[in-house]
Each structure stands twice: as structure tokens, then as C-alpha cells.
Design an enzyme around this catalytic site. Structure first.
Site, PDB file in Angstrom:
ATOM      1  N   ASP A  24      20.997 -15.911 -46.057  1.00  0.00           N
ATOM      2  CA  ASP A  24      19.021 -15.987 -45.922  1.00  0.00           C
ATOM      3  C   ASP A  24      19.004 -14.880 -45.118  1.00  0.00           C
ATOM      4  O   ASP A  24      18.213 -14.740 -43.997  1.00  0.00           O
ATOM      5  CB  ASP A  24      18.889 -17.792 -45.175  1.00  0.00           C
ATOM      6  N   LYS A 129      18.364 -20.918 -53.068  1.00  0.00           N
ATOM      7  CA  LYS A 129      19.159 -22.441 -52.619  1.00  0.00           C
ATOM      8  C   LYS A 129      18.166 -23.553 -51.938  1.00  0.00           C
ATOM      9  O   LYS A 129      17.066 -23.024 -50.831  1.00  0.00           O
ATOM     10  CB  LYS A 129      20.374 -22.321 -51.842  1.00  0.00           C
ATOM     11  N   CYS A 162      21.410 -22.635 -41.658  1.00  0.00           N
ATOM     12  CA  CYS A 162      21.849 -22.357 -42.484  1.00  0.00           C
ATOM     13  C   CYS A 162      23.101 -21.820 -43.058  1.00  0.00           C
ATOM     14  O   CYS A 162      24.071 -22.245 -43.623  1.00  0.00           O
ATOM     15  CB  CYS A 162      21.186 -21.686 -43.216  1.00  0.00           C
TER      16      CYS A 162
HETATM   17  C1  C5J Z   1      18.439 -21.383 -41.885  1.00  0.00           C
HETATM   18  C2  C5J Z   1      16.659 -22.088 -40.991  1.00  0.00           C
HETATM   19  N1  C5J Z   1      18.694 -20.038 -42.752  1.00  0.00           N
HETATM   20  N2  C5J Z   1      16.751 -21.931 -39.660  1.00  0.00           N
HETATM   21  N3  C5J Z   1      17.006 -21.416 -42.247  1.00  0.00           N
HETATM   22  O1  C5J Z   1      19.113 -20.414 -41.372  1.00  0.00           O
HETATM   23  O2  C5J Z   1      15.715 -22.877 -41.531  1.00  0.00           O
END
Ligand code: C5J
Length: 224
Positions: A24, A129, A162
Site C-alpha cells: 500500500d 485489495k 495492512c
Molecule cells: C493501510 C490503513 N494500508 N491504515 N491502511 O494500513 O487504513
């Protein structure tokens, strides 16, 4: 096997069966003016790991080992987003609403793109995702199994959301998991530190943790 000095004890990296997972590293979480910043987070913390993540990606590219890039992303009609997730958060800052970089967490929007410095190359695996974890509704397990992958090296953001969720999902599916601690970050330094402790606790209950330099040195010192 390549032994990588790690916590809680050396990680045995299998060079023929290892993939990198970069979680991400999308503009909305990392760049000033994006969704993460609009929630009041200090995105400079996340921006600071871009060089380490780029170095890690370059290392895997040199080795010719597979790389998986993920994005937290939903379809434009939100059909893959549970109502509970849509309703979460302050109105105006919810999934699918218009943010400074396009619709928040919607596939194809400018803010949903991976930052330029870490852009995937053709041939690398890129998955959208809909959950926090990389295995939920993505088909990535089957893809990795098809490639014979048994070991995963993790980087990306955020460590406690994530990254940790994906690592736990991977651990439950039997992958040996190594988190590169200077190539992952959180908006909350205490959460990052706690996550690292949790992963390596109890004999590596979720996996192993090591700095990027340890991985570099281990690979450089391995017989060709
Ligand atoms: C991730 C989030 N990528 N913190 N998303 O950790 O919402």
C-alpha cells in the site's frame, strides 16, 4: 538457504522461493495533501521510508525474485466494500467520497496510484485489495502457490494495519515471513514499535524482523 540475522533468531531465506511484498505505498497514504494527511496524520513519517523501500525493491529486481505490490483499493461502485467499512469515519472523509487526489481508496483514482519512486515494473504483480490483509478477496495465495513461493519479505504501510494484517494472514497460510523494519512505517511510532515486538515475540509467533542492511549483507555474502 541464506541465513539473515533477524529477531527472534536468524531467518532462513530460501532464494528460489522468496517474494517481496510491498504493501500500500499509495499516494493517498504517503503524499502531502492526500487522504492520510486529511485525517490529521503526519505523512512525512511514511514518506521517509521511500528510499529504503526503493532499495529493497531494487535488491529483489537484481536477484530476479518476484515482487508483489498491493494497493488498498475498491471498485468504483463500492460493490467490494462492506457497508460497515463505508460508514466508518467522518462524513466527507469516507471511502468513495471525493478527496484531494480523487475518490478515496477507489481503484484508478490518482491518490490510489503507487508513489512514482516505487512504481511497479511490467511483469511485477500488482493487486488491489479490498481489505486490510492482502489475502482477502485477491487470489494472491493461488498466484504465489503457482510460483512456488514459500517465503515472503514484507515492507510498506502502515505497519500495524495492512502490513501486520497481511503478515498474519500469510503466517496462517504457512508462509515464512520477514518484516524489514526500516522499510515499513506507521503514522504512530508507538504502534510500529509495538507491532515489531508482537511479530517477533514468543519465538516469532508471526514471523521475523530485520533491518534492510542485514538482508543486503546476507544476500551479498551468499554463494552465487
Ligand atoms: C493501510 C490503513 N494500508 N491504515 N491502511 O494500513 O487504513
Amino acid at each position: 538457504m541464506i541465513p539473515v540475522p533477524a529477531r527472534p533468531y536468524p531467518f532462513q531465506l530460501d532464494p528460489a522461493h522468496t517474494a517481496l511484498v510491498v504493501i500500500d505505498m499509495q499516494r493517498d497514504f504517503i503524499e502531502p495533501g492526500g487522504f492520510g494527511a486529511s485525517l490529521g496524520n503526519d505523512v512525512a513519517l511514511l514518506e521517509a521510508i521511500i528510499p529504503a523501500a526503493a532499495e529493497l525493491i531494487a535488491l529483489f529486481r537484481r536477484q530476479g525474485w518476484p515482487i508483489v505490490h498491493t494497493r488498498e483499493a475498491h471498485q468504483a461502485d463500492l460493490s467490494d466494500c462492506p457497508p460497515a467499512k463505508i460508514a466508518r469515519g467522518r462524513p466527507g472523509l469516507r471511502i468513495g467520497e471525493m478527496g484531494a487526489m480523487g475518490r478515496i481508496l477507489i481503484a484508478g483514482e490518482p491518490g490510489n496510484q503507487i508513489v512514482d519512486a516505487l512504481a511497479p515494473l511490467p511483469g511485477e504483480i500488482v493487486i488491489n485489495k479490498p481489505g486490510k490483509g492482502m489475502f482477502w478477496a485477491t487470489g494472491i495465495h493461488e498466484t504465489l502457490q503457482g510460483l512456488g513461493i514459500t517465503h515472503l519479505v514484507f515492507a510498506g504501510v502502515t505497519t500495524e494495519v495492512c502490513v501486520q494484517t497481511s503478515m498474519r494472514e500469510a503466517n496462517d497460510r504457512g508462509y515464512e515471513c520477514l518484516l524489514i523494519e526500516d522499510a515499513t512505517e506507521s503514522y504512530f511510532p508507538a504502534f510500529k514499535a509495538a507491532t515489531i515486538e508482537m511479530i517477533a515475540a514468543q519465538g516469532g509467533i508471526v514471523g521475523w524482523v530485520a533491518p534492510l542492511a542485514a538482508l543486503h549483507l546476507a544476500i551479498a555474502g551468499a554463494p552465487a
